[in-house]
Scaffold this motif. Structure first.
Motif, PDB file in Angstrom:
ATOM      1  N   LEU A   1       0.825  -1.211   0.000  1.00 50.42           N
ATOM      2  CA  LEU A   1       0.000   0.000   0.000  1.00 50.42           C
ATOM      3  C   LEU A   1       0.858   1.260   0.000  1.00 50.42           C
ATOM      4  O   LEU A   1       0.329   2.371  -0.008  1.00 50.42           O
ATOM      5  CB  LEU A   1      -0.931  -0.001   1.218  1.00 50.42           C
ATOM      6  N   ILE A   2       2.186   1.091   0.007  1.00 49.45           N
ATOM      7  CA  ILE A   2       3.092   2.248  -0.033  1.00 49.45           C
ATOM      8  C   ILE A   2       3.094   2.821  -1.441  1.00 49.45           C
ATOM      9  O   ILE A   2       3.507   2.157  -2.402  1.00 49.45           O
ATOM     10  CB  ILE A   2       4.517   1.838   0.380  1.00 49.45           C
ATOM     11  N   SER A   3       2.631   4.042  -1.580  1.00 50.29           N
ATOM     12  CA  SER A   3       2.510   4.643  -2.916  1.00 50.29           C
ATOM     13  C   SER A   3       2.190   6.125  -2.789  1.00 50.29           C
ATOM     14  O   SER A   3       1.535   6.541  -1.831  1.00 50.29           O
ATOM     15  CB  SER A   3       1.405   3.927  -3.706  1.00 50.29           C
ATOM     16  N   ASP A   4       2.633   6.884  -3.775  1.00 57.22           N
ATOM     17  CA  ASP A   4       2.263   8.294  -3.862  1.00 57.22           C
ATOM     18  C   ASP A   4       1.170   8.523  -4.902  1.00 57.22           C
ATOM     19  O   ASP A   4       0.880   9.669  -5.257  1.00 57.22           O
ATOM     20  CB  ASP A   4       3.492   9.142  -4.206  1.00 57.22           C
ATOM     21  N   VAL A   5       0.589   7.421  -5.424  1.00 63.57           N
ATOM     22  CA  VAL A   5      -0.522   7.495  -6.377  1.00 63.57           C
ATOM     23  C   VAL A   5      -1.636   6.597  -5.878  1.00 63.57           C
ATOM     24  O   VAL A   5      -1.475   5.821  -4.932  1.00 63.57           O
ATOM     25  CB  VAL A   5      -0.072   7.069  -7.794  1.00 63.57           C
ATOM     26  N   GLU A   6      -2.794   6.670  -6.530  1.00 63.74           N
ATOM     27  CA  GLU A   6      -3.966   5.914  -6.084  1.00 63.74           C
ATOM     28  C   GLU A   6      -3.785   4.407  -6.295  1.00 63.74           C
ATOM     29  O   GLU A   6      -3.252   3.962  -7.308  1.00 63.74           O
ATOM     30  CB  GLU A   6      -5.218   6.380  -6.821  1.00 63.74           C
ATOM     31  N   ILE A   7      -4.293   3.642  -5.307  1.00 61.02           N
ATOM     32  CA  ILE A   7      -4.206   2.184  -5.319  1.00 61.02           C
ATOM     33  C   ILE A   7      -5.597   1.578  -5.380  1.00 61.02           C
ATOM     34  O   ILE A   7      -6.524   2.047  -4.713  1.00 61.02           O
ATOM     35  CB  ILE A   7      -3.475   1.678  -4.063  1.00 61.02           C
TER      36      ILE A   7
ATOM     37  N   LYS B   1      -7.599   1.202   6.876  1.00 58.82           N
ATOM     38  CA  LYS B   1      -8.843   1.727   6.320  1.00 58.82           C
ATOM     39  C   LYS B   1      -8.622   2.866   5.329  1.00 58.82           C
ATOM     40  O   LYS B   1      -7.999   3.886   5.647  1.00 58.82           O
ATOM     41  CB  LYS B   1      -9.736   2.212   7.462  1.00 58.82           C
ATOM     42  N   LYS B   2      -9.118   2.663   4.120  1.00 58.74           N
ATOM     43  CA  LYS B   2      -9.069   3.707   3.099  1.00 58.74           C
ATOM     44  C   LYS B   2     -10.469   4.279   2.916  1.00 58.74           C
ATOM     45  O   LYS B   2     -11.449   3.534   2.769  1.00 58.74           O
ATOM     46  CB  LYS B   2      -8.551   3.139   1.779  1.00 58.74           C
ATOM     47  N   GLN B   3     -10.553   5.603   2.892  1.00 57.33           N
ATOM     48  CA  GLN B   3     -11.852   6.242   2.721  1.00 57.33           C
ATOM     49  C   GLN B   3     -12.445   5.931   1.353  1.00 57.33           C
ATOM     50  O   GLN B   3     -13.659   5.815   1.203  1.00 57.33           O
ATOM     51  CB  GLN B   3     -11.716   7.755   2.922  1.00 57.33           C
ATOM     52  N   GLU B   4     -11.564   5.820   0.379  1.00 56.06           N
ATOM     53  CA  GLU B   4     -12.040   5.462  -0.964  1.00 56.06           C
ATOM     54  C   GLU B   4     -11.116   4.399  -1.546  1.00 56.06           C
ATOM     55  O   GLU B   4      -9.938   4.651  -1.797  1.00 56.06           O
ATOM     56  CB  GLU B   4     -12.074   6.685  -1.878  1.00 56.06           C
TER      57      GLU B   4
END
Length: 605
Positions: free
Chosen positions: A250-256, A278-281
């Motif tokens: 989940l390490i990223s500077d862009v959307e996953i 937990k991801k909001q989106e």
């Protein structure tokens, strides 16, 4: 993800090299760079995932005279960067790339034993006039080297780039091996003089062209079996490793986002993400087919609603199959073993609207023993007993699973011979070249690499059939400039499960025991323990459609027949016998069609 092109002892023009690099532009549309020195040319296309600034530009110079071209991710780069800072190293970027090149300066090849991730890295050291190639321990990211007749050695992420530089020739023995086993053992490929860097392998190429090979990774097939740990402790350790693997990815500077099939593997990834991180989106994506028997949308909906995931269902139909056939062939580089590659290509193209990184459950079956064939390993005690009691074998009727058991017993427990011979496709009787030679070579390979199926069937699959699945996910996700990540292929998780006794992974009645028990904390019982569906296309229906007649008929043309791959009379008889059965469509027409389409797309001038 990114695209790498390095030419040692350059004789090709820069114009051709730029064309070759441009053919991999989909792997890195965000940035491009190159360097040219007296004895090498190196070009790079970047897909920006970590540190989106120009500080991540590649090729990157670390210490003077050392350059790196890095495709993939080292997820634990922050921990390693802290260790390097304590040794006096400083950093200009927030990338894993800079950490790798400076770790190499500090520790040499041993640096790669510290990495957790998926990567194909090329380090050019002008101080020693050497080029070092490294591939991650599970073989998630691709890397190849081509020895050209003019003395060039070319390193590429995708073999299609070679078309701009040299004529390519088909390696017929490897084509036959693909047709026979749906995988290749060793580093040879379907293209002559093209070799794959193997998982966990380090290749060193000197300025004079001398190539040496070593392994920096531990051998997955030589781990001790853990027999002293309690099951509850094993269950906790396995769950913690899965959670850690997902956290890193989940390490990223862009959307996953997530490829959500509705099966236990991808559903567990979704559940762990939303439970622990937990991801909001969070967007998830799946493929559905007009034919209901292939539809898993009910289970996808259950997971999405339970965990607050925005789910996207993409329908894949016959028209899509026709439209994506040539595109997927070009992107795959080799004959497409799995026709569902085309559906994944459509999924990733759609997903690109929302995400740049996509997680998948690929590799869980090979790691936790999810394929039906693994059940035979649970019968080892019976097999050993019947081998000790003469005549007991005759009491077993040759029906269904008992037939396979009877066959194994008749071979006196020789699992290797049984699995290798039984894994041959129905094309074996049609091949013009002697398939027995390929069987013998594969038997020799598994003996040499300690991959005997009776003790190491999952490891055998990790070295063979898993590799094309990982290549499929890499090529199809990269076709849309998406980075695909596979948490179940974390080398720590694979090495851990490989070290466990079989009783913790399978029984005569149940597959994936360990994974399913972990999943029971997160997912409904009916989802976990329902029959495995797989990811199959309705090929039987589509191959019998008039819309595909002209495509299938290329197998009747001299351009294919003159390759002398299969017996022409047998093939003609099969093509003339309609309607095609599912077995004929999947195991004869599709493999031969994919070979011919690949040859016309990649090999032919």
């Amino acid at each position: 993800m990114c695209g790498i092109l390095v030419c040692i002892n350059q004789k090709s023009t820069e114009h051709k090299l730029f064309n070759a690099l441009d053919s991999m532009r989909h792997r890195g549309p965000d940035d491009s760079g190159f360097i040219k020195k007296s004895w090498f040319w190196a070009g790079f296309n970047r897909l920006s995932i970590l540190d989106l600034s120009k500080n991540g530009h590649q090729p990157m110079e670390g210490l003077p005279g050392q350059f790196i071209l890095h495709n993939g991710e080292v997820y634990n780069f922050k921990e390693i960067r802290s260790e390097l800072q304590s040794k006096g190293y400083s950093f200009k970027s927030n990338t894993d790339t800079e950490v790798i090149i400076k770790a190499f300066h500090a520790w040499g090849n041993n640096a790669f034993t510290k990495f957790i991730g998926m990567y194909a890295s090329v380090i050019i050291d002008q101080n020693t006039n050497q080029v070092h190639l490294f591939r991650d321990k599970s073989g998630v990211k691709p890397l190849y080297y081509f020895t050209a007749p003019n003395g060039e050695i070319i390193i590429v992420s995708e073999p299609k780039a070679l078309k701009s530089l040299h004529p390519l020739q088909m390696n017929q023995e490897k084509i036959n091996e693909i047709l026979l086993f749906r995988s290749i053992v060793g580093n040879a490929t379907p293209i002559k003089n093209l070799h794959s860097v193997l998982p966990g392998e380090n290749i060193t190429i000197k300025k004079n062209g001398l190539i040496t090979k070593n392994y920096f990774a531990s051998d997955k097939s030589s781990l001790d079996i853990q027999t002293t740990k309690k099951y509850d402790d094993i269950l906790t350790e396995a769950e913690n490793l899965i959670i850690s693997s997902i956290k890193y990815r989940l390490i990223s500077d862009v959307e996953i986002g997530l490829q959500l099939s509705g099966g236990v593997d991808s559903s567990l990834i979704a559940a762990i993400i939303q439970t622990h991180f937990k991801k909001q989106e969070l967007h998830s994506f799946s493929i559905s087919f007009p034919e209901n028997k292939f539809d898993e949308s009910y289970y996808q909906k259950i997971v999405a609603e339970k965990y607050g995931i925005t789910h996207h269902n993409i329908e894949f139909n016959e028209e899509d199959f026709i439209n994506y056939l040539n595109k997927a062939t070009w992107h795959e580089d080799f004959p497409i073993i799995h026709p569902n590659s085309l559906a994944i290509m459509k999924l990733t193209k759609y997903a690109k609207q929302y995400v740049t990184v996509l997680l998948s459950g690929e590799g869980a079956d090979e790691t936790f023993l999810g394929y039906p064939k693994y059940r035979i390993l649970a019968h080892k005690n019976i097999i050993n007993l019947t081998n000790k009691v003469p005549g007991l074998t005759k009491l077993l009727p040759p029906i269904g699973k008992l037939k396979t058991l009877k066959n194994i017993i008749s071979l006196k427990g020789d699992f290797s011979e049984l699995f290798i011979k039984n894994s041959q496709t129905i094309l074996k009787n049609m091949l013009i070249d002697n398939s027995d030679d390929l069987v013998e070579k594969r038997l020799n390979y598994i003996q040499t690499h300690n991959l005997q199926p009776e003790t190491s069937l999952p490891k055998y699959d990790q070295f063979t059939s898993l590799i094309p699945l990982l290549m499929r996910f890499d090529r199809m996700s990269m076709s849309a400039s998406i980075e695909g990540r596979v948490p179940f292929c974390d080398h720590r998780l694979i090495e851990f499960t490989n070290s466990l006794p079989l009783k913790y992974k399978i029984s005569r009645a149940q597959l994936k025991i360990l994974l399913k028990e972990i999943a029971s904390k997160y997912l409904p019982h009916d989802l976990i323990y329902r029959p495995k569906m797989g990811f199959s296309l309705p090929l039987e229906k589509w191959m019998n459609s008039t819309k595909l007649t002209a495509t299938i008929d290329i197998l009747r043309e001299p351009e294919f027949l003159d390759k002398n791959i299969v017996n022409q009379n047998m093939l003609t008889q099969i093509l003339n016998t309609r309607p095609y059965t599912q077995d004929i469509a999947e195991n004869i027409i599709w493999p031969l069609l994919s070979v011919e389409l690949w040859h016309r797309t990649i090999i032919k001038d």
